[in-house]
Design a protein around this motif. Structure first.
Motif, short mmCIF file in Angstrom:
data_model
loop_
_atom_site.label_atom_id
_atom_site.label_comp_id
_atom_site.label_asym_id
_atom_site.label_seq_id
_atom_site.Cartn_x
_atom_site.Cartn_y
_atom_site.Cartn_z
N SER A 9 -6.82 -11.31 45.33
CA SER A 9 -7.84 -12.07 44.59
C SER A 9 -9.23 -11.54 44.91
N ILE A 10 -10.13 -11.83 44.03
CA ILE A 10 -11.53 -11.49 44.28
C ILE A 10 -12.38 -12.73 44.03
N GLU A 11 -13.29 -12.97 44.95
CA GLU A 11 -14.14 -14.16 44.90
C GLU A 11 -13.32 -15.41 44.60
N ALA A 59 -7.54 -15.35 41.61
CA ALA A 59 -6.32 -14.56 41.77
C ALA A 59 -6.21 -13.56 40.62
N ILE A 60 -6.02 -12.28 40.96
CA ILE A 60 -5.92 -11.24 39.93
C ILE A 60 -4.49 -10.67 39.91
N LEU A 61 -4.03 -10.27 41.07
CA LEU A 61 -2.65 -9.77 41.16
C LEU A 61 -1.75 -10.90 41.64
N PRO A 111 -3.05 -4.45 28.78
CA PRO A 111 -4.31 -4.81 28.12
C PRO A 111 -5.49 -4.83 29.10
N ASN A 112 -6.70 -4.81 28.56
CA ASN A 112 -7.90 -4.89 29.38
C ASN A 112 -7.88 -6.14 30.25
N GLY A 113 -8.30 -5.96 31.47
CA GLY A 113 -8.44 -7.11 32.37
C GLY A 113 -7.14 -7.59 32.96
N SER A 114 -6.07 -6.81 32.82
CA SER A 114 -4.79 -7.32 33.32
C SER A 114 -4.61 -7.07 34.81
N GLY A 115 -5.44 -6.20 35.39
CA GLY A 115 -5.38 -6.01 36.84
C GLY A 115 -5.03 -4.60 37.29
N SER A 167 -6.91 -1.76 37.46
CA SER A 167 -7.87 -1.19 38.41
C SER A 167 -7.87 -1.94 39.72
N THR A 168 -7.58 -3.24 39.63
CA THR A 168 -7.50 -4.03 40.86
C THR A 168 -6.38 -3.50 41.75
N LEU A 169 -5.25 -3.21 41.12
CA LEU A 169 -4.12 -2.67 41.88
C LEU A 169 -4.51 -1.33 42.52
N PHE A 224 -11.36 7.50 40.43
CA PHE A 224 -11.96 6.26 39.95
C PHE A 224 -12.08 6.20 38.43
N GLN A 225 -11.90 4.99 37.91
CA GLN A 225 -12.12 4.78 36.48
C GLN A 225 -13.59 5.01 36.15
N TYR A 226 -14.48 4.47 36.99
CA TYR A 226 -15.91 4.67 36.80
C TYR A 226 -16.51 5.28 38.07
N1 LIG Z 1 -15.83 -7.79 41.20
C1 LIG Z 1 -15.20 -8.66 40.42
N2 LIG Z 1 -15.60 -9.95 40.40
C2 LIG Z 1 -14.97 -10.85 39.61
N3 LIG Z 1 -13.96 -10.55 38.81
C3 LIG Z 1 -13.51 -9.28 38.78
C4 LIG Z 1 -14.12 -8.27 39.60
N4 LIG Z 1 -13.48 -7.11 39.37
C5 LIG Z 1 -12.52 -7.38 38.45
N5 LIG Z 1 -12.56 -8.67 38.11
C6 LIG Z 1 -11.67 -9.35 37.14
O1 LIG Z 1 -10.35 -9.06 37.46
C7 LIG Z 1 -9.57 -8.91 36.27
C8 LIG Z 1 -8.83 -7.60 36.34
O2 LIG Z 1 -9.75 -6.53 36.27
P1 LIG Z 1 -9.31 -5.01 36.33
O3 LIG Z 1 -10.52 -4.19 36.38
O4 LIG Z 1 -8.31 -4.84 37.42
O5 LIG Z 1 -8.59 -4.85 34.92
P2 LIG Z 1 -8.02 -3.54 34.23
O6 LIG Z 1 -6.62 -3.84 33.95
O7 LIG Z 1 -8.30 -2.35 35.04
O8 LIG Z 1 -8.85 -3.52 32.90
P3 LIG Z 1 -9.37 -2.27 32.01
O9 LIG Z 1 -8.22 -1.85 31.21
O10 LIG Z 1 -10.44 -2.86 31.17
O11 LIG Z 1 -9.86 -1.23 32.95
C9 LIG Z 1 -10.53 -9.02 35.12
O12 LIG Z 1 -10.44 -10.32 34.60
C10 LIG Z 1 -11.86 -8.80 35.73
O13 LIG Z 1 -12.87 -9.49 35.06
#
Ligand SMILES: Nc1ncnc2c1ncn2[C@@H]1O[C@H](COP(=O)(O)OP(=O)(O)OP(=O)(O)O)[C@@H](O)[C@H]1O
Ligand SMILES: [Mg+2]
Lengths: 441, 251
Positions: free
Chosen positions: B10-12, B15-17, B35-39, B41-43, B84-86
């Motif tokens: 989780s971040i802040e 829960a993301i993963l 899809p975008n925002g699914s997690g 990059s978090t992984l 890195f993605q960015y």
């Molecule tokens: N620093 C952060 N603070 C708060 N929420 C975050 C932070 N980083 C990521 N998130 C949230 O975590 C979720 C997953 O983000 P992540 O970047 O892992 O998605 P992604 O699958 O890589 O998306 P994309 O395809 O757009 O790259 C998103 O809802 C995003 O808004």
């Protein structure tokens, strides 16, 4: 004396020291030297060591610092224990340079390498130059508002160095000045320097204010450098302050520039318990360029206060000021930058910025730009930033295998690069970089 | 090589993963889509050790060691690499400048000799060819004013230099024109060996024509909701994610 001052014994201590000095060096009560010294000391007593209510010294309370078991009555004098081999501990020894060695305020010609019978450049001691130097040359370039430390410097002046470059002379090798504090005494150390460039002359000066290894005596140093850059002359002046952990330093630098001249003043503060820099630059004529660069990587409980003033008096001049700080542990830094643009100084360009990186929650920075502009057609800007090391940048480097402290070093070097790349001498650049690296564990 | 077991992060406090399970063996290429925002990059960030993400449950094992116990630099030295993605900008620091420190710290860790300036330069020249990158780019401030393609090629260049055993490429293909894509993909393929594994995070089937995956995973709402072969990527390209979202909703 001002009765409301706390710890009035500070001025009393200075009085005792002053009387001792007067007795030791000047029996002739009515000599010009004596009168000048005396007048300066009277002025000092009126001004007194500044306290925290003095706006100019608000964050740097010298009364408090000097009240703590300082033996100000003792004067520096012993310099004879210092030998040539002792110089090896200081940087830039291998330089092809004119070398000026001042040990505890006394010019040691035996350790210096000075030009001889040179029409281009002369370097001599203040003391050796005799009394007339004192009353004519010195003080001529003091441009600051009345200041206790400037007065104190004149009152206690014993020795120092005078560097003069003749008209049209480009001096190929730098003048390296070592102001060395050996810690053989605890007390007051004063030097006076004068650097004078005649029309179209050019010179580089590297000045080290250093102490001998392992010297942790409490000293109070009060130096004053007068700089005069005549028309079309070019000067670079690198000040490197690397004092010991117990050293208190006030470094006054007064610069007067004339038409078409260029002066760059660098101030690197690497050590010292309490350091106050007063850099005052006066642009007397038109088409002058002034650069002021500062870097202060500080740690522990170090306290560094940079006060600068650039006074644009005439049109078409440019001043650039960039000061950067890195603060670790419980260090404190103050930056106060005054820019005056007088009514006649149209088409002035004046830029100032102060950027700081704070490595600890307990470090403090006070930054204050002070622009007073009376002309209307000018370009002036100022900016100040304070931040920590960027965690995203840290992560990037770590993710490549770079350890935390190396990563921090890399980023801090990058932060300082803007200033380092302006330093002409590679050996000096390396020394500064290495010094900065030691800030991080 | 990599074993992710019931990973929650989780971040802040968000829960993301929410329970990732994934095993990657030597020689394999895994694609992660979603899809975008699914997690995704978090992984990738959790694998690389970004501190902002808090692992609340589960484990990650890398070559038998607990990855989550290591600092980011230790992970890199053990052989994990994240493109890195960015990629961020670092003014005043050039690739050449930090990569020598990085490479030597990595080599020391692996019990190899550190490289002097000459051998470092030689290795650099060799790897530069691989991604058709110019030395002048490597002596400029990192990513400052780099084009999208230059940034991504620089990431792959660093990967080539550090010689990792597990590479995670987070959307290294996004925004690249076909030439740049070909260069990047070629670089990755040339670094492939039977001992090494790759995870590619992507939105586009196009990349997978060049880097052919053994497995394709769909990450959605913090979970891997579907796994298949390379044909799954084609299916996703054609039909989008709606059918998967429906499957999840009906499950
Ligand atoms: N620093 C952060 N603070 C708060 N929420 C975050 C932070 N980083 C990521 N998130 C949230 O975590 C979720 C997953 O983000 P992540 O970047 O892992 O998605 P992604 O699958 O890589 O998306 P994309 O395809 O757009 O790259 C998103 O809802 C995003 O808004
Ligand atoms: Mg992403």
């Amino acid at each position: 004396m001002n009765k409301e001052l706390q710890n009035p014994e500070i001025e009393q201590d200075f009085k005792i020291a002053f009387d001792t000095l007067e007795k030791s060096i000047d029996a002739n009560e009515s000599s010009e030297l004596h009168l000048k010294r005396k007048a300066a000391f009277d002025a000092f007593l009126k001004l007194a060591i500044p306290h925290a209510k003095n706006e100019e010294y608000k964050y740097t309370n010298f009364r408090k610092a000097l009240a703590k078991d300082f033996s100000l009555q003792k004067l520096s004098s012993k310099s004879d224990k210092f030998e040539k081999s002792d110089l090896d501990q200081f940087p830039c020894q291998t330089f092809d340079a004119y070398k000026v060695v001042l040990v505890n305020g006394v010019l040691r010609t035996d350790l210096s390498s000075l030009p001889e019978n040179d029409n281009a450049i002369t370097i001599k001691g203040v003391k050796a130059s005799g009394e007339q130097v004192f009353s004519t040359l010195l003080d001529e370039n003091i441009i600051s508002e009345p200041d206790a430390f400037v007065a104190l410097n004149t009152a206690f002046l014993q020795d120092g160095v005078i560097v003069e470059v003749a008209k049209n002379q480009q001096i190929g090798k730098p003048v390296v000045i070592y102001r060395i504090n050996t810690g053989d005494f605890e007390g007051l150390l004063t030097t006076r320097s004068l650097v004078k460039l005649e029309e179209s002359a050019s010179l580089d000066v590297i000045e080290f204010t250093v102490n001998t290894k392992g010297n942790d005596r409490k000293t109070f140093q009060n130096h004053l450098t007068e700089v005069r850059v005549a028309a079309n002359a070019q000067l670079s002046y690198y000040k490197v302050q690397d004092e010991g952990e117990a050293s208190h330093l006030v470094d006054n630098t007064e610069v007067v520039q004339y038409r078409d001249s260029v002066a760059s003043i660098y101030t690197f503060t690497l050590g010292g318990k309490l350091v106050r820099n007063n850099l005052n630059i006066s642009l007397e004529e038109e088409h002058i360029q002034t650069n002021m660069y500062g870097l202060y990587p500080v740690k522990d409980k170090q306290h560094v206060d940079n006060h600068t003033t650039v006074d644009h008096k005439k049109a078409h001049c440019e001043s650039n000021e960039l000061y950067k700080g890195i603060m670790a542990d419980k260090a404190t830094a103050i930056f106060n930058g005054k820019i005056y643009v007088r009514p006649q100084a149209q088409k002035t360009n004046a830029f100032q910025s102060n950027n700081n990186i704070v490595l600890s929650d307990h470090a403090t920075i006070n930054t204050k730009p002070q622009l007073e502009i009376w002309a209307d057609d000018v370009k002036c800007s100022h900016g100040a930033t304070t931040s920590s090391v960027d965690p995203e940048q840290m992560f990037y480097l770590q993710a490549r295998g770079v350890g935390k402290s190396s990563a921090q070093r890399i980023l801090l070097r990058a932060f300082a690069a803007e200033i380092f790349e302006k330093v002409k001498f590679e050996e000096l650049r390396e020394y500064l970089g290495k010094k900065m690296d030691t800030l991080i564990g | 090589m990599l074993k992710i077991n019931n990973l929650h992060a989780s971040i802040e406090g968000k829960a993301i993963l929410k329970g990732i399970n994934l095993e990657v063996k030597p020689g394999e290429v895994h694609a992660i889509m979603g899809p975008n925002g699914s997690g995704k990059s978090t992984l990738a960030s959790v694998i690389a050790g970004r501190e902002e993400y808090e692992v609340t449950e589960g484990s990650v094992e890398f070559q038998g060691k607990d990855l989550l116990d290591m600092d980011p630099e230790e992970r890199a030295r053990e052989g994990v690499f994240l493109a890195f993605q960015y990629p961020i900008e670092i003014p005043g620091v050039s690739t050449t400048n930090f990569l020598k420190t990085a490479l030597n710290e990595v080599r020391k860790h692996r019990g190899q000799d550190t490289l002097d300036a000459v051998s470092f330069l030689k290795l650099m020249k060799e790897k530069m060819k691989l991604v058709e990158i110019d030395q002048s780019l490597l002596s400029r401030s990192l990513n400052e004013g780099f084009s999208g393609g230059e940034k991504k090629r620089n990431e792959i260049f660093q990967m080539a230099m550090l010689d990792p055993s597990l590479s995670v490429l987070d959307e290294t293909d996004s925004g690249l024109d076909i030439d740049a894509l070909r260069i990047v993909a070629n670089g990755v393929n040339m670094l492939k060996t039977p001992e090494k594994a790759t995870i590619v995070v992507t939105h586009y089937q196009r990349l997978l024509d060049y880097i052919v995956p053994d497995f394709v995973h769909v990450l959605y709402q913090g979970r891997i909701v579907k796994t298949g072969g390379k044909e799954l990527a084609l299916q996703l390209e054609e039909n989008g994610y709606d059918w998967i979202k429906e499957e999840v909703a009906n499950a």
